[in-house]
Design a protein around this motif. Structure first.
Motif, PDB file in Angstrom:
ATOM      1  N   LEU A 298       0.839  -1.194   0.000  1.00 45.22           N
ATOM      2  CA  LEU A 298       0.000   0.000   0.000  1.00 45.22           C
ATOM      3  C   LEU A 298       0.867   1.235   0.000  1.00 45.22           C
ATOM      4  O   LEU A 298       1.919   1.269   0.645  1.00 45.22           O
ATOM      5  N   VAL A 299       0.436   2.245  -0.742  1.00 47.12           N
ATOM      6  CA  VAL A 299       1.005   3.573  -0.602  1.00 47.12           C
ATOM      7  C   VAL A 299      -0.096   4.456  -0.021  1.00 47.12           C
ATOM      8  O   VAL A 299      -1.284   4.102  -0.071  1.00 47.12           O
ATOM      9  N   TYR A 300       0.314   5.567   0.543  1.00 50.74           N
ATOM     10  CA  TYR A 300      -0.620   6.425   1.277  1.00 50.74           C
ATOM     11  C   TYR A 300      -0.554   7.840   0.723  1.00 50.74           C
ATOM     12  O   TYR A 300       0.530   8.376   0.519  1.00 50.74           O
ATOM     13  N   GLN A 301      -1.743   8.429   0.498  1.00 54.50           N
ATOM     14  CA  GLN A 301      -1.784   9.803  -0.012  1.00 54.50           C
ATOM     15  C   GLN A 301      -2.501  10.712   0.987  1.00 54.50           C
ATOM     16  O   GLN A 301      -3.613  10.404   1.429  1.00 54.50           O
ATOM     17  N   PRO A 302      -1.871  11.843   1.318  1.00 54.82           N
ATOM     18  CA  PRO A 302      -2.454  12.759   2.307  1.00 54.82           C
ATOM     19  C   PRO A 302      -3.809  13.329   1.885  1.00 54.82           C
ATOM     20  O   PRO A 302      -4.040  13.603   0.711  1.00 54.82           O
ATOM     21  N   GLN A 303      -4.673  13.516   2.874  1.00 54.02           N
ATOM     22  CA  GLN A 303      -5.930  14.253   2.728  1.00 54.02           C
ATOM     23  C   GLN A 303      -5.850  15.391   3.745  1.00 54.02           C
ATOM     24  O   GLN A 303      -5.668  15.129   4.939  1.00 54.02           O
ATOM     25  N   LYS A 304      -5.975  16.633   3.263  1.00 50.17           N
ATOM     26  CA  LYS A 304      -5.727  17.782   4.140  1.00 50.17           C
ATOM     27  C   LYS A 304      -6.912  18.730   4.204  1.00 50.17           C
ATOM     28  O   LYS A 304      -7.605  18.935   3.209  1.00 50.17           O
ATOM     29  N   GLU A 305      -7.087  19.335   5.374  1.00 51.76           N
ATOM     30  CA  GLU A 305      -8.064  20.412   5.519  1.00 51.76           C
ATOM     31  C   GLU A 305      -7.544  21.602   4.721  1.00 51.76           C
ATOM     32  O   GLU A 305      -6.405  22.051   4.935  1.00 51.76           O
ATOM     33  N   ILE A 306      -8.366  22.107   3.804  1.00 50.03           N
ATOM     34  CA  ILE A 306      -7.865  23.121   2.878  1.00 50.03           C
ATOM     35  C   ILE A 306      -7.604  24.459   3.569  1.00 50.03           C
ATOM     36  O   ILE A 306      -6.586  25.103   3.330  1.00 50.03           O
ATOM     37  N   SER A 307      -8.492  24.888   4.462  1.00 49.17           N
ATOM     38  CA  SER A 307      -8.346  26.220   5.053  1.00 49.17           C
ATOM     39  C   SER A 307      -7.108  26.336   5.935  1.00 49.17           C
ATOM     40  O   SER A 307      -6.551  27.420   6.078  1.00 49.17           O
ATOM     41  N   THR A 308      -6.649  25.228   6.513  1.00 52.85           N
ATOM     42  CA  THR A 308      -5.522  25.283   7.450  1.00 52.85           C
ATOM     43  C   THR A 308      -4.298  24.505   6.979  1.00 52.85           C
ATOM     44  O   THR A 308      -3.201  24.695   7.502  1.00 52.85           O
TER      45      THR A 308
END
Ligand code: C2E
Ligand code: MG
Ligand code: MG
Ligand code: MG
Length: 288
Positions: free
Chosen positions: A42-52
């Motif tokens: 498995l590889v992992y891709q970040p999911q980020k809160e856009i405003s911060t």
């Protein structure tokens, strides 16, 4: 190594697209053995809160390294695994590996796992999810299952029952690739999703194309009205990110925010050390 066998690899790829049934069967056969042979990771891709810019979690993405043909894209082998039924075993491996991995992280980040229609419609699926959570010790609220709309249309009552069982465990569900395939607004009403993932094809040049901008604004309005956070997939540029921020899109994922990588690449967030020796044969990255 894969390059040396370019011709074979090309043929294998073609077969997987349906060019030759015999070669497709060869791939089906190889897929059946791939879990036991430790060819998946498995590889992992970040999911980020856009405003911060705050990290929310990772999507786990499957990678297959074929011993003769090298790396093969999931877009190629997942459909073959779905047709042959091998996706059940492969999907269980993905779920276990992702949950065991996430349970080791020092921060309680989310992990998102893709679930195919064949898995969702398997009567044992929610029991399997429950088992994996118990075995890994991962808090159910940290697991999100990504399900495409195509998975819902085959047998709607069955899909709804499965989603309810999953939700009863405390696991979240996201509608993946929204806007493509069988998109229907009634799916958003009929199924208990926790999040909408807008497909990357609508994010590409969203800051420069009025038509896609209108579509993305409409989906964001839909999410707001339904009380569902919206994640934009395939964010590749600062311009796209700025558009999404200005339109109050909650979450982003894409090459601009972070490419998929081995979990060791995100060690400062997860605490997973980069020395591979500590569990080179471990369950989460080795074979099954
Ligand atoms: P998906 O679930 O929509 O995953 C997102 C795909 O977009 C991933 O491709 C990811 O690498 C790619 N991507 C991420 N950011 C960007 C970007 O900024 N630009 C572009 N052009 N692409 C970006 P990947 O890893 O090749 O996976 C393709 C598809 O294969 C996934 O689409 C998913 O449908 C399927 N898949 C992957 N892993 C699994 C799995 O474990 N189980 C199942 N059932 N399907 C999987
Ligand atoms: Mg996905
Ligand atoms: Mg997607
Ligand atoms: Mg996709």
């Amino acid at each position: 190594r894969a390059k040396a066998e370019g011709k074979d690899t090309y043929r294998y790829f073609e077969a997987s697209m349906g060019a030759e049934a015999r070669d497709r069967r060869v791939m089906e056969h190889d897929l059946r053995q791939a879990v036991a042979r430790g060819e998946f990771r498995l590889v992992y891709q970040p999911q980020k809160e856009i405003s911060t810019g705050r990290m929310i979690g990772f999507e786990a993405l499957l990678r297959w390294h074929h011993p003769d043909h090298g790396d093969i894209s999931p877009a190629v082998f997942i459909p073959v695994a779905e047709d042959s039924g091998a996706i059940i075993q492969i999907g269980e491996w993905v779920l276990s590996a992702a949950c065991e991995e996430a349970a080791r992280w020092k921060n309680p980040l989310m992990v998102a796992v893709n679930v195919s229609a064949v898995q969702l419609h398997n009567p044992n699926f929610s029991r399997k999810v429950h088992e994996v959570l118990l075995r890994s010790g991962l808090a159910p609220g940290r697991l999100e299952l990504e399900i495409t709309e195509t998975a819902l249309v085959k047998d709607m009552p069955r899909a709804l029952a499965a989603l309810r069982q999953i939700k009863a465990l405390g696991v979240r569900v996201a509608m993946d690739d929204f806007g493509t395939g069988y998109s229907s607004l009634s799916n958003l009403r009929a199924f208990p999703f926790d999040k909408i993932k807008i497909d990357g094809s609508f994010i590409k040049s969203v800051d420069r194309n009025g038509q896609v901008a209108a579509i993305v604004r409409a989906v964001l309005g839909l999410g707001r009205g339904l009380g569902l956070p919206v994640l934009a997939e395939g964010v590749e540029t600062l311009g796209e990110l700025r558009f999404l921020d200005a339109e109050d899109c909650e979450i982003g994922q894409g090459f601009y925010l972070g490419r998929p990588g081995p979990i060791e690449a995100f060690g400062e967030l997860t605490g997973v050390a980069s020395e591979k020796e500590d569990d080179g044969a471990g369950r989460s990255r080795g074979g099954g």
